[in-house]
Enzyme design. Structure first.
Site, mmCIF file in Angstrom:
data_model
loop_
_atom_site.group_PDB
_atom_site.id
_atom_site.type_symbol
_atom_site.label_atom_id
_atom_site.label_comp_id
_atom_site.label_asym_id
_atom_site.label_seq_id
_atom_site.Cartn_x
_atom_site.Cartn_y
_atom_site.Cartn_z
ATOM 1 N N GLU A 164 44.476 44.763 15.037
ATOM 2 C CA GLU A 164 45.003 43.581 15.727
ATOM 3 C C GLU A 164 46.275 43.917 16.496
ATOM 4 O OE1 GLU A 164 45.711 40.568 12.832
ATOM 5 O OE2 GLU A 164 43.643 39.859 12.784
ATOM 6 N N GLU B 184 36.681 40.287 11.383
ATOM 7 C CA GLU B 184 37.491 39.558 10.394
ATOM 8 C C GLU B 184 37.468 38.070 10.729
ATOM 9 O OE1 GLU B 184 41.350 41.285 9.529
ATOM 10 O OE2 GLU B 184 42.237 39.295 9.318
#
Length: 742
Positions: free
Chosen positions: A187, A270
């Protein structure tokens, strides 16, 4: 999302061999990998290389590989989740270091090599984490599911060197393993797309030198797909993350659709039912919207996360604070509110991969529906059709015995009837019993405590009383397996590591519960060496009898070098202070050599300083610390440049030292080795196929290289010290070289 600092801990986990059994494992179940094969891309779709069908996978992400998450990184856990949650894919969320997500800088909590607070992170123990990766790849192969190896970072562009080295090594090691997916950036937070693509191009190139398996790239602003596309290379997809309590399909779904429509595949590696910080209540309505969106658009996904909630992480699959590290504990666990939603989603969409694999082949008078049994059943009757003859694809699993099938081990076999039909027989493993912390481990004599111990996760060491001088490490308080059987434990080498039961009263290292217990079981370390520890327990309902052996090793301390000893450039005539320390932190003397000689006209040592001469030069500075009664021998080599390396007057001397061992093969290929790699030379310009094997025959490196300039250096610095065999094939001729890496 769900940013957490890696939890610092006192002790690192055990180093597991960097070349264990992930490359030699075989499937024991029929799953999506047998059906799809390796994952590739086609336009905006992710497809299976085996059948070119669009892929739809559903699974779980493990939690950060820190003190909380790492206990779940076990083969038993993965096998249980495949069987009970119908998981097709799981994600290895490998924490890289401890840092601030907003500043994108290391906060130093695990960066100091000498710190007691080296934590659960890749940078604190690369070899150990590669061992865990191998264990998880083995679990993926045996369960025939996919594994996403995730560089779980918010600042990967600052870790480019480590990431490049890591992905280069593991992509070479797992080049032929179709189960592996590479997520090279978890991320990005405040990183612009140009920086991300530059990083991704470098890492993807390293992977593509070895394998075409799918590569996934994180996208800006917590992988929210604000930008995507443009990463060079084949079979590249882009990452999207959502948490239903924070993100809605109405706001974010169009980004995924736009990406796919523009030819950029998306994988949701995710997602959670709760808020983006991993907390809050499960939002069932928004989650259902997302599930419908993922299913209708065939977006493969992993839910966050396979762990217990522990009161705060409401995204966890299970309620409570107990670590659920055995199949027995998992089977009796209570699902959280989020877990109930996720379990329903996964199990309702679970597929019979055996039926999919044999579609069109499982018909005819000799065909039968997939037959299942346990490895302890002995025989499987009533399956084979009368008047038919069969052959088994895997006689290690089942053989034909008259009208029955004789069961030999867990796994699967395809039975081909004399009419050409194919049917599956699946033999499942019977769950095994386990003991907390009972695993291969080592303890190393250290400079701080004065001992340091390592196992799969940190654990305290203790004397049975506060004044004890004997080194003792606590295995546990219970004398029962996690499944309830009373076990016995014995050392086969009690002169090295013995077993004792005593009350733990060490105020510093005993936990409160350990101090309150009447007695705990301890390993007692007596002398350096390797001991075999055996644990036995009778069978209990649903579990086989236990007879497990582990290896516990007591090692000397490492002779570490001060941080000031490192490669550097020194101006002509200048002095580098403390660049050649004469002792390390343990007080052991350090000796040096210069390009293999005791002295050099280009560089000298004065006290603990390096003093440059007045000529441009390159020096391989070798440092050595002799072995002592308590410390291993230490060696380290750095390159010192005096002035300008391009104008160095001693290039021949330097390169003769840095690549000393020359071997010539009959084919005309020459190979020169040093501890960093091999230099190949040949008169032919044909491609070379290079394979490196360990002494036990396992291939640890493979690459095809071109020799457009007649020479090529191949970096092998990540391989451990040891003896290797290098096979180099060119123009149909094989050359074999022996290499001893120090």
């Amino acid at each position: 999302m769900n940013f957490k600092k890696l939890l610092p801990c006192l002790l690192a986990f055990a180093v597991i061999s960097a070349f264990a059994s992930g490359t030699t494992a075989v499937p024991k179940k029929i799953g999506p990998v047998s059906y799809y094969g390796a994952l590739h891309t086609s336009g905006g779709k992710i497809i299976g290389a085996k059948n070119n069908q669009e892929v739809m996978l559903r699974g779980m992400s493990l939690f950060w590989s820190d003190a909380t998450g790492l206990p779940y990184y076990k083969k038993d856990v993965i096998s249980w989740a495949v069987d009970n949650l119908k998981m097709d894919v799981f994600r290895f969320a490998m924490g890289i270091t401890c840092y601030s997500s907003t500043k994108q800088q290391s906060n130093g909590c695990v960066d100091s090599a000498d710190s007691l607070f080296n934590g659960y992170s890749y940078v604190s123990d690369p070899s150990g984490y590669k061992g865990v990766v191998d264990r998880m790849v083995e679990a993926a192969v045996e369960n025939d599911v996919y594994i996403i190896i995730d560089w779980h970072s918010h600042r990967a562009e600052h870790e480019k060197t480590q990431a490049n080295s890591f992905f280069k090594e593991i992509s070479a090691k797992y080049a032929n393993i179709p189960n592996v997916i590479y997520e090279i950036y978890n991320e990005p937070v405040n990183t612009d797309w140009g920086t991300i693509t530059s990083y991704a191009n470098s890492i993807t190139s390293a992977i593509r030198a070895n394998t075409e398996n799918l590569v996934l790239v994180g996208t800006p602003s917590w992988s929210q797909l604000t930008q995507y596309g443009g990463v060079n290379g084949t079979n590249v997809g882009y990452v999207f993350h959502f948490y239903a309590g924070t993100h809605t399909v109405g706001t974010f779904g169009s980004r995924i659709t736009a990406a796919k429509n523009s030819g950029n595949p998306v994988f949701i590696t995710e997602w959670g039912t709760v808020n983006a910080d991993g907390a809050g209540s499960a939002n069932a309505g928004n989650t259902n919207d997302w599930i419908q969106f993922m299913e209708s658009n065939k977006i493969s996904n992993c839910n966050w996360s396979l762990r217990q909630t522990n009161g705060k992480e409401t995204s966890g699959m299970f309620d409570g604070s107990t670590e659920l590290t055995s199949q027995g504990l998992l089977s009796s666990a209570t699902y959280s509110a989020s877990g109930n939603i996720v379990k329903k989603y996964l199990t309702e969409h679970g597929q019979s991969w055996a039926d999919s694999l044999l579609k069109g082949k499982n018909s005819g008078s000799c065909a039968f529906k997939a037959a299942k049994a346990k490895e302890t059943d002995g025989t499987l009757s009533g399956v084979l059709k009368s008047g038919c003859t069969y052959t088994s694809s895997n006689e290690n699993v089942v053989t034909i015995s008259g009208t029955d099938l004789a069961i030999h081990s867990a796994g699967y076999a395809i039975l081909t009837g004399n009419d050409g039909s194919e049917s599956a027989v699946i033999i499942s493993e019977v769950a095994k019993q386990s003991i907390s912390n009972f695993a291969d481990m080592y303890c190393r004599y250290g400079e701080v405590d004065p001992h340091t111990c390592s196992i799969n996760r940190g654990a305290n060491f203790s004397g049975s009383n506060s004044s004890s001088a004997t080194f003792e490490w606590i295995l546990g308080m219970e004398k029962k397996t996690l499944e309830g059987a009373t076990y016995t434990i014995k050392s086969l080498n009690p002169d090295i590591v013995d077993i004792k039961t005593a009350k733990c009263t060490n105020k510093t290292y005993c936990s409160t519960t350990q101090k309150e217990a009447n007695s705990v079981i301890m390993y007692v370390f007596k002398q350096f060496g390797e001991a075999k520890i055996v644990a036995t327990a009778p069978a209990v309902t649903g579990y086989t009898a236990m007879n497990d052996t582990i290896t516990v090793t007591y090692r000397k301390a490492e002779n570490k070098f001060p941080r000031t000893f490192k490669g550097r450039t020194i101006a002509l005539g200048a002095t580098a202070s403390e660049a050649a320390p004469n002792k390390n932190t343990s007080g052991n003397p350090i000796t040096y050599s210069f390009n293999g000689k005791e002295t050099s006209p280009y560089l000298s040592i004065s006290g603990s300083d390096l003093v440059a001469g007045n000529q441009n030069a390159i020096i391989q500075l070798d440092a050595r610390i002799a072995e002592t009664d308590t410390h291993e021998e230490g060696s380290m080599t750095v390159t010192i440049i005096v002035g300008d390396s391009a104008s160095a007057v001693n290039k021949d001397e330097y390169y003769k030292t840095s690549i000393p061992a020359l071997s010539t093969a009959k084919s005309g290929v020459q190979a020169q080795f040093n501890n960093k790699g091999m230099l190949l030379t040949s008169n032919s310009r044909s491609p070379l196929e290079v394979s490196i094997f360990s002494v036990n025959g396992e291939r640890v490196f493979h690459k095809t290289v071109n020799l457009s300039l007649g020479t090529r250096f191949i970096s092998l610095g990540e391989l451990k010290a040891g003896n290797y065999i290098a096979n180099v094939k060119q123009d149909g001729t094989l050359s074999v070289f022996n290499w001893s890496k120090q």
